[in-house]
Write a protein that holds these residues in place. Structure first.
Motif, PDB file in Angstrom:
ATOM      1  N   LYS A  44       0.711  -1.132  -0.133  1.00 44.18           N
ATOM      2  CA  LYS A  44      -0.184   0.105  -0.112  1.00 44.18           C
ATOM      3  C   LYS A  44       0.793   1.690   0.159  1.00 44.18           C
ATOM      4  CE  LYS A  44      -3.984   2.120   2.348  1.00 44.18           C
ATOM      5  NZ  LYS A  44      -4.578   2.144   2.708  1.00 44.18           N
ATOM      6  N   VAL A  45       0.634   2.379  -0.772  1.00 49.29           N
ATOM      7  CA  VAL A  45       1.532   3.349  -1.087  1.00 49.29           C
ATOM      8  C   VAL A  45       0.781   4.638  -0.407  1.00 49.29           C
ATOM      9  CG1 VAL A  45       2.968   4.517  -2.722  1.00 49.29           C
ATOM     10  CG2 VAL A  45       2.294   2.653  -2.877  1.00 49.29           C
ATOM     11  N   VAL A  46      -0.360   4.336  -0.676  1.00 46.72           N
ATOM     12  CA  VAL A  46      -1.283   5.798  -0.199  1.00 46.72           C
ATOM     13  C   VAL A  46      -2.115   5.547   0.584  1.00 46.72           C
ATOM     14  CG1 VAL A  46      -3.310   7.552  -0.991  1.00 46.72           C
ATOM     15  CG2 VAL A  46      -1.612   6.434  -2.375  1.00 46.72           C
ATOM     16  N   GLU A  47      -2.726   6.209   2.554  1.00 47.67           N
ATOM     17  CA  GLU A  47      -2.984   5.637   3.142  1.00 47.67           C
ATOM     18  C   GLU A  47      -3.746   6.924   3.513  1.00 47.67           C
ATOM     19  OE1 GLU A  47      -0.816   6.024   6.614  1.00 47.67           O
ATOM     20  OE2 GLU A  47       1.133   5.409   5.965  1.00 47.67           O
TER      21      GLU A  47
END
Length: 47
Positions: A44-47
């Protein structure tokens, strides 16, 4: 004089256009660090 690409007239060999799914999904993800159901898993890169 019309430009030439060859001194002898040639035609390219054509093959039939066929739509396939590739049937190589398992081979493609075989070396992936993470995969599930023939899809690549990425962190996962974006929270």
């Amino acid at each position: 004089v019309e430009p030439m690409t060859s001194v002898a007239a040639m035609t390219l060999k054509m093959r039939a256009d066929e739509i396939t799914d590739g049937a190589k999904a398992a081979d493609i993800v075989a070396n992936a660090p993470l995969s599930e159901d023939n899809f690549f898993l990425v962190p996962k890169v974006v929270e």
